[in-house]
Motif scaffolding. Structure first.
Motif, PDB file in Angstrom:
ATOM      1  N   LEU A 262       0.835  -1.195   0.000  1.00 50.11           N
ATOM      2  CA  LEU A 262       0.000   0.000   0.000  1.00 50.11           C
ATOM      3  C   LEU A 262       0.873   1.249   0.000  1.00 50.11           C
ATOM      4  N   GLN A 263       0.639   2.094  -0.995  1.00 50.66           N
ATOM      5  CA  GLN A 263       1.386   3.350  -1.033  1.00 50.66           C
ATOM      6  C   GLN A 263       0.810   4.358  -0.054  1.00 50.66           C
ATOM      7  N   ASP A 264      -0.498   4.315   0.124  1.00 48.20           N
ATOM      8  CA  ASP A 264      -1.156   5.186   1.096  1.00 48.20           C
ATOM      9  C   ASP A 264      -1.867   4.293   2.106  1.00 48.20           C
ATOM     10  N   PRO A 265      -1.237   4.012   3.248  1.00 47.34           N
ATOM     11  CA  PRO A 265      -1.824   3.064   4.197  1.00 47.34           C
ATOM     12  C   PRO A 265      -3.070   3.578   4.893  1.00 47.34           C
ATOM     13  N   ALA A 266      -3.369   4.875   4.768  1.00 44.25           N
ATOM     14  CA  ALA A 266      -4.553   5.423   5.423  1.00 44.25           C
ATOM     15  C   ALA A 266      -5.806   4.820   4.801  1.00 44.25           C
ATOM     16  N   PRO A 267      -6.675   4.166   5.577  1.00 49.90           N
ATOM     17  CA  PRO A 267      -7.867   3.533   5.006  1.00 49.90           C
ATOM     18  C   PRO A 267      -8.897   4.572   4.576  1.00 49.90           C
ATOM     19  N   ILE A 268      -9.784   4.153   3.701  1.00 52.35           N
ATOM     20  CA  ILE A 268     -10.902   4.990   3.270  1.00 52.35           C
ATOM     21  C   ILE A 268     -12.111   4.588   4.102  1.00 52.35           C
ATOM     22  N   ASN A 269     -12.500   5.446   5.024  1.00 50.50           N
ATOM     23  CA  ASN A 269     -13.598   5.140   5.937  1.00 50.50           C
ATOM     24  C   ASN A 269     -14.927   5.549   5.309  1.00 50.50           C
ATOM     25  N   LEU A 270     -15.728   4.546   4.998  1.00 51.94           N
ATOM     26  CA  LEU A 270     -17.074   4.785   4.471  1.00 51.94           C
ATOM     27  C   LEU A 270     -18.065   4.326   5.546  1.00 51.94           C
ATOM     28  N   ASP A 271     -18.225   5.152   6.546  1.00 59.07           N
ATOM     29  CA  ASP A 271     -19.007   4.765   7.716  1.00 59.07           C
ATOM     30  C   ASP A 271     -20.485   4.572   7.415  1.00 59.07           C
ATOM     31  N   HIS A 272     -20.980   5.198   6.347  1.00 61.89           N
ATOM     32  CA  HIS A 272     -22.408   5.116   6.035  1.00 61.89           C
ATOM     33  C   HIS A 272     -22.716   4.108   4.938  1.00 61.89           C
ATOM     34  N   LEU A 273     -21.695   3.449   4.407  1.00 56.81           N
ATOM     35  CA  LEU A 273     -21.918   2.544   3.274  1.00 56.81           C
ATOM     36  C   LEU A 273     -22.740   1.332   3.709  1.00 56.81           C
ATOM     37  N   LEU A 274     -23.826   1.073   2.960  1.00 57.96           N
ATOM     38  CA  LEU A 274     -24.702  -0.056   3.246  1.00 57.96           C
ATOM     39  C   LEU A 274     -24.607  -1.145   2.191  1.00 57.96           C
ATOM     40  N   ARG A 275     -24.252  -0.790   0.948  1.00 60.85           N
ATOM     41  CA  ARG A 275     -24.202  -1.764  -0.149  1.00 60.85           C
ATOM     42  C   ARG A 275     -22.925  -1.561  -0.948  1.00 60.85           C
ATOM     43  N   LEU A 276     -22.193  -2.659  -1.142  1.00 62.56           N
ATOM     44  CA  LEU A 276     -20.935  -2.629  -1.881  1.00 62.56           C
ATOM     45  C   LEU A 276     -20.967  -3.723  -2.940  1.00 62.56           C
ATOM     46  N   LEU A 283      -7.208  -8.989  -8.946  1.00 62.84           N
ATOM     47  CA  LEU A 283      -6.296  -8.076  -8.264  1.00 62.84           C
ATOM     48  C   LEU A 283      -6.912  -6.696  -8.104  1.00 62.84           C
ATOM     49  N   ASP A 284      -7.680  -6.268  -9.098  1.00 60.68           N
ATOM     50  CA  ASP A 284      -8.312  -4.953  -9.014  1.00 60.68           C
ATOM     51  C   ASP A 284      -9.356  -4.930  -7.897  1.00 60.68           C
ATOM     52  N   CYS A 285     -10.162  -5.991  -7.814  1.00 61.52           N
ATOM     53  CA  CYS A 285     -11.176  -6.068  -6.753  1.00 61.52           C
ATOM     54  C   CYS A 285     -10.518  -6.072  -5.374  1.00 61.52           C
ATOM     55  N   ILE A 286      -9.477  -6.888  -5.230  1.00 57.64           N
ATOM     56  CA  ILE A 286      -8.795  -6.979  -3.946  1.00 57.64           C
ATOM     57  C   ILE A 286      -8.155  -5.643  -3.582  1.00 57.64           C
ATOM     58  N   ASN A 287      -7.592  -4.968  -4.560  1.00 58.55           N
ATOM     59  CA  ASN A 287      -6.942  -3.694  -4.283  1.00 58.55           C
ATOM     60  C   ASN A 287      -7.946  -2.670  -3.752  1.00 58.55           C
ATOM     61  N   ILE A 288      -9.154  -2.677  -4.292  1.00 58.80           N
ATOM     62  CA  ILE A 288     -10.182  -1.772  -3.779  1.00 58.80           C
ATOM     63  C   ILE A 288     -10.604  -2.189  -2.373  1.00 58.80           C
ATOM     64  N   VAL A 289     -10.850  -3.479  -2.205  1.00 57.82           N
ATOM     65  CA  VAL A 289     -11.346  -3.982  -0.921  1.00 57.82           C
ATOM     66  C   VAL A 289     -10.378  -3.676   0.213  1.00 57.82           C
ATOM     67  N   ARG A 290      -9.083  -3.837  -0.042  1.00 55.64           N
ATOM     68  CA  ARG A 290      -8.125  -3.676   1.055  1.00 55.64           C
ATOM     69  C   ARG A 290      -7.978  -2.220   1.497  1.00 55.64           C
ATOM     70  N   HIS A 291      -8.489  -1.268   0.716  1.00 52.19           N
ATOM     71  CA  HIS A 291      -8.422   0.138   1.096  1.00 52.19           C
ATOM     72  C   HIS A 291      -9.647   0.592   1.898  1.00 52.19           C
ATOM     73  N   LEU A 292     -10.722  -0.214   1.890  1.00 55.17           N
ATOM     74  CA  LEU A 292     -11.991   0.245   2.442  1.00 55.17           C
ATOM     75  C   LEU A 292     -12.209  -0.222   3.870  1.00 55.17           C
ATOM     76  N   VAL A 293     -12.834   0.640   4.645  1.00 57.13           N
ATOM     77  CA  VAL A 293     -13.347   0.288   5.967  1.00 57.13           C
ATOM     78  C   VAL A 293     -14.846   0.562   5.933  1.00 57.13           C
ATOM     79  N   VAL A 294     -15.648  -0.496   6.021  1.00 57.25           N
ATOM     80  CA  VAL A 294     -17.108  -0.372   5.866  1.00 57.25           C
ATOM     81  C   VAL A 294     -17.797  -1.036   7.063  1.00 57.25           C
ATOM     82  N   PRO A 295     -17.796  -0.387   8.204  1.00 59.35           N
ATOM     83  CA  PRO A 295     -18.265  -1.042   9.428  1.00 59.35           C
ATOM     84  C   PRO A 295     -19.753  -1.339   9.472  1.00 59.35           C
ATOM     85  N   HIS A 296     -20.562  -0.677   8.658  1.00 57.41           N
ATOM     86  CA  HIS A 296     -22.005  -0.877   8.730  1.00 57.41           C
ATOM     87  C   HIS A 296     -22.593  -1.426   7.437  1.00 57.41           C
TER      88      HIS A 296
END
Length: 564
Positions: A262-276, A283-296
């Motif tokens: 990861l070049q930018d280790p800071a996660p992308i917090n999508l606290d309101h995301l309900l559907r992904l 590799l493209d899917c995994i690269n997106i997934v590993r950047h996201l934080v979707v707690p809800h």
């Protein structure tokens, strides 16, 4: 109103022959009916319920405005009835814009269905888009054609005006259409939903920061946003509730087999995301997934395709399992019941699914996951490794909450070993209905039998058998004389169910569909009095064991559907 008045009018109508006098008298008669005495504002409220009904050629506003004079007057005083702008015939565009006054408009431009000359087409669209300041919903479908170069002019109009109340935008192109969508999304302060299908645009320009739904679909490869563009967009969309990326990102070259750090280790917090929802290369899917934080997040749908060998698959499953485990981490063991499944086929890949049971009152608030890993293009060189990958995918599901579980495989090579099922079985303690198909039946029942023989479910001190609440077992498309030796399906089904009954004495409903089972094997199972056993269908075991082209009379004799 007295019926005698109506009778008097009807009698006069029968005597008249002058068309003008007949029309006047009919109008008078209509005015006497109770519905004609309703005030205009009440009729307008009733007409408002018709908004969106009808079709593009016969909208509701045309029907109600041609019933009678009173209804027409009421319809003309109801701007909401005219907000779905018509473009065919073109003269109706200006009429509806005038009658809608300043009401929020719905502008749905489907150019691929138009038969107007290009000049008339552009004139109508230009007129509608000149009212951008009170358009609420905007949809532009360019279809397959190029409109003699006129479609580019349509798209350029989108950037004109001030979209003050614009809330929803959908723009659809095709791979054959190369017109450029000039971004105007940041100028719409109330924009909430944006869907771009097959579009070319400048992804580095700002998007509306208040978006709650973003859908990018089938973007042409040479116009797709880079990963940096996607991450930059997502970091600004803190209110996002729905994110769908369907073959929409530039991704890594196919020569890359593993992800870089990861070049930018800071996660992308999508606290309101309900559907992904993400579809694309692994590799493209995994690269997106590993950047996201979707707690809800409540719904995750992943469809990842790959074209390389097992090391890439192994590496990918780890990341997918981590995301799915995070999604289900807030599901308590005593929480809402779930249904779950794993399915494998050479053409559809491997899919895992878990969702709350539809009848549960809390189902809408609990997460659902559907993940497909498409390594079906690859030769399966290591069945043991495939087995462990499927096990790891299963273990990330809320197995303790499953009431109904299915394991389906349509290939002899796609299976899960009994030793891997042993790690799954102890967690299936709420399962009431179990369905096994094809190759998954052999390993599952082998693990089920082995667990009872070794008393493994009793190690926890609970004194409960494996699958303690099981009341229904269905086995489909399995060969009961396969594989040879101790793991034979007939032996493991007979031994496992007999031992389970010795623990709790619960009778089962057993269904055998399209299975290869001899009359003697079926008779032996029924002799154990395990419960109701129904055997139906012709054998179809996906190439395992004996030929599936037909069955002998003896085999058919056991398929009468008679239950004990």
């Amino acid at each position: 109103m007295s019926t005698s008045v109506f009778d008097d009018v009807d009698r006069k109508l029968r005597l008249l022959t002058d068309p003008d006098r007949i029309r006047v008298l009919k109008s008078y008669r209509n005015s006497l009916t109770p519905v004609s005495r309703l005030p205009y504002f009440l009729l307008a409220d009733i007409f408002a319920f018709l908004l969106g009904s009808g079709n593009a050629h016969s909208p509701a506003c045309l029907y109600v405005s041609h019933v009678c004079r009173a209804w027409r007057d009421a319809a003309l005083q109801c701007p909401l009835l005219w907000v779905n702008i018509l473009f065919h015939p073109p003269e109706w565009t200006s009429i509806m814009l005038d009658r809608s006054r300043t009401a929020p408009l719905t502008v749905d431009i489907k150019l691929k269905f138009w038969v107007l000359p290009p000049d008339a087409l552009i004139k109508s669209v230009r007129l509608a888009l000149s009212h951008m300041h009170h358009i609420r919903y905007l949809c532009v479908d360019l279809g397959d054609g190029d409109g003699d170069g006129q479609y580019g002019a349509v798209l350029s109009l989108l950037a004109s005006g001030s979209p003050d109340i614009l809330e929803r935008v959908k723009i659809s192109c095709t791979a054959y259409h190369r017109s450029h969508v000039q971004p105007f999304f940041d100028k719409a302060p109330r924009l909430r939903t944006l869907e771009l299908v097959g579009c070319h645009t400048d992804w580095q320009l700002p998007f509306a920061s208040n978006l709650t739904s973003l859908v990018l679909k089938n973007i042409p490869p040479d116009s797709r946003p880079s990963m940096d563009d996607i991450f930059s967009i997502l970091r600004r969309l803190s209110n996002l509730q729905n994110l769908a990326l369907f073959d929409a990102t530039q991704g890594f070259p196919r020569t890359v087999v593993t992800l870089p750090p990861l070049q930018d280790p800071a996660p992308i917090n999508l606290d309101h995301l309900l559907r992904l929802s993400i579809t694309g290369h692994l590799l493209d899917c995994i690269n997106i997934v590993r950047h996201l934080v979707v707690p809800h997040c409540q719904l995750v749908a992943l469809d990842a395709k790959m074209h390389r060998r097992l090391p890439e698959i192994t590496w990918a499953v780890t990341h997918f399992a981590a995301l799915i485990s995070t999604i289900f981490s807030r599901v308590d063991e005593r929480d809402v019941p779930y249904v779950g499944s794993i399915c494998q086929s050479p053409t559809q890949g491997t899919m895992i699914f878990a969702s709350p049971t539809p009848l549960s009152p809390e189902a809408p608030n609990k997460p659902t996951v559907k993940a497909i890993l498409g390594w079906y293009h690859l030769p399966l060189e290591d069945p043991i490794a495939n087995s462990s990958l499927c096990r790891d995918l299963l273990l990330c599901l809320p197995l303790e909450n499953l009431q109904h579980f299915e394991a389906r495989s349509t290939s002899a090579d796609l299976t899960i070993e009994g030793t891997d099922w042993l790690q799954v079985l102890p967690r299936l303690k709420r399962v009431e209905r179990l369905t096994l198909m094809g190759a998954f039946a052999y390993g599952f029942m082998n693990g089920f039998h082995h667990a009872h023989v070794c008393n493994e479910p009793l190690l926890s001190g609970t004194g409960l058998p494996v699958l303690p609440k099981l009341i229904s077992l269905s086995i489909h498309n399995a060969h009961f004389s396969f594989p040879l030796g101790p793991p034979e399906l007939f032996s493991t089904v007979k031994g496992g169910l007999a031992r389970r009954r010795s623990f709790d004495g619960i009778m089962l409903g057993i269904s055998l569909e399209n299975c290869h089972i001899t009359p003697q094997q079926l008779a032996d199972l029924r002799a154990l009095r395990l419960g109701t056993i129904v055997c139906t269908g012709e054998p179809e075991t996906f190439g395992i064991g004996e030929s599936d082209t037909g069955s002998s009379e003896d085999e058919d004799s056991g398929r009468d559907g008679v239950s004990d």
